[in-house]
Design a protein around this motif. Structure first.
Motif, PDB file in Angstrom:
ATOM      1  N   LYS A   1       3.973  11.313  -0.145  1.00 53.78           N
ATOM      2  CA  LYS A   1       4.098   9.861  -0.288  1.00 53.78           C
ATOM      3  C   LYS A   1       4.072   9.185   1.078  1.00 53.78           C
ATOM      4  O   LYS A   1       3.391   8.172   1.264  1.00 53.78           O
ATOM      5  CB  LYS A   1       5.401   9.528  -1.013  1.00 53.78           C
TER       6      LYS A   1
ATOM      7  N   LEU B   1       1.296   6.473   2.469  1.00 55.26           N
ATOM      8  CA  LEU B   1       1.702   5.168   2.996  1.00 55.26           C
ATOM      9  C   LEU B   1       1.237   4.986   4.440  1.00 55.26           C
ATOM     10  O   LEU B   1       0.802   3.890   4.819  1.00 55.26           O
ATOM     11  CB  LEU B   1       3.216   5.008   2.892  1.00 55.26           C
TER      12      LEU B   1
ATOM     13  N   ARG C   1       7.152  -1.019   2.404  1.00 51.29           N
ATOM     14  CA  ARG C   1       7.367  -1.228   0.968  1.00 51.29           C
ATOM     15  C   ARG C   1       6.293  -2.135   0.365  1.00 51.29           C
ATOM     16  O   ARG C   1       5.903  -1.959  -0.791  1.00 51.29           O
ATOM     17  CB  ARG C   1       8.761  -1.779   0.724  1.00 51.29           C
TER      18      ARG C   1
ATOM     19  N   ALA D   1       3.353   0.014  -0.169  1.00 49.40           N
ATOM     20  CA  ALA D   1       3.564   0.852  -1.351  1.00 49.40           C
ATOM     21  C   ALA D   1       3.214   0.081  -2.621  1.00 49.40           C
ATOM     22  O   ALA D   1       2.609   0.623  -3.549  1.00 49.40           O
ATOM     23  CB  ALA D   1       5.011   1.337  -1.408  1.00 49.40           C
TER      24      ALA D   1
ATOM     25  N   VAL E   1       2.509   2.732  -5.629  1.00 51.02           N
ATOM     26  CA  VAL E   1       3.531   3.781  -5.693  1.00 51.02           C
ATOM     27  C   VAL E   1       4.904   3.116  -5.697  1.00 51.02           C
ATOM     28  O   VAL E   1       5.047   1.958  -5.303  1.00 51.02           O
ATOM     29  CB  VAL E   1       3.421   4.795  -4.518  1.00 51.02           C
TER      30      VAL E   1
ATOM     31  N   PRO F   1       9.434   3.069  -1.383  1.00 51.69           N
ATOM     32  CA  PRO F   1      10.010   4.230  -0.707  1.00 51.69           C
ATOM     33  C   PRO F   1      11.441   3.990  -0.268  1.00 51.69           C
ATOM     34  O   PRO F   1      11.861   2.850  -0.027  1.00 51.69           O
ATOM     35  CB  PRO F   1       9.098   4.430   0.504  1.00 51.69           C
TER      36      PRO F   1
ATOM     37  N   THR G   1      12.092   7.913   3.493  1.00 50.86           N
ATOM     38  CA  THR G   1      10.632   7.986   3.449  1.00 50.86           C
ATOM     39  C   THR G   1      10.012   7.017   4.449  1.00 50.86           C
ATOM     40  O   THR G   1       9.024   7.354   5.102  1.00 50.86           O
ATOM     41  CB  THR G   1      10.122   7.698   2.022  1.00 50.86           C
ATOM     42  N   CYS G   2      10.594   5.838   4.597  1.00 51.05           N
ATOM     43  CA  CYS G   2      10.096   4.879   5.594  1.00 51.05           C
ATOM     44  C   CYS G   2      10.197   5.468   6.996  1.00 51.05           C
ATOM     45  O   CYS G   2       9.285   5.320   7.818  1.00 51.05           O
ATOM     46  CB  CYS G   2      10.875   3.569   5.511  1.00 51.05           C
TER      47      CYS G   2
END
Length: 104
Positions: free
Chosen positions: A52, A56, A77, A80, A85, A88, A92-93
């Motif tokens: 993911k 991104l 975001r 995303a 998706v 996150p 994840t960021c």
């Protein structure tokens, strides 16, 4: 007086970071394969998080965000949301910024 001197100067071109760029979606989605069985659950979570974050990071690079400092959580975001998706997490960021920093 030469003809070149009479032409007006062209406007300077803008960087893609200053104007929005439409994201291209692939023509056909990649065929999904099942993940290998028998691994601990944490391995699957980390693997999917990395995938993911990579998607991104690619979307941000395509939209003109080239530096990790430009990629705030809100920017990631919104990317995303554009690529479809789930938003996150902060972890994840952080991983997206790490990909942009170390994969240059």
């Amino acid at each position: 007086m030469p003809a070149a001197a009479l032409k007006p100067k062209p406007l300077p071109t803008q960087s893609t970071a200053k104007r929005p760029v439409l994201l291209e979606t692939p023509c056909a989605p990649v065929e999904k394969r099942p993940l290998p069985p028998g691994r601990p659950r944490e391995w699957y979570v980390t693997h999917n998080r990395r995938l993911k974050a990579m998607r991104l990071a690619i979307a941000l690079l395509d939209s003109g965000v080239y530096l990790p400092d430009q990629a705030r959580n809100e920017t990631i975001r919104s990317a995303a949301e554009l690529i479809g998706v789930h938003p996150p997490s902060d972890t994840t960021c952080h991983m997206v910024r790490a990909f942009m920093r170390y994969h240059r």
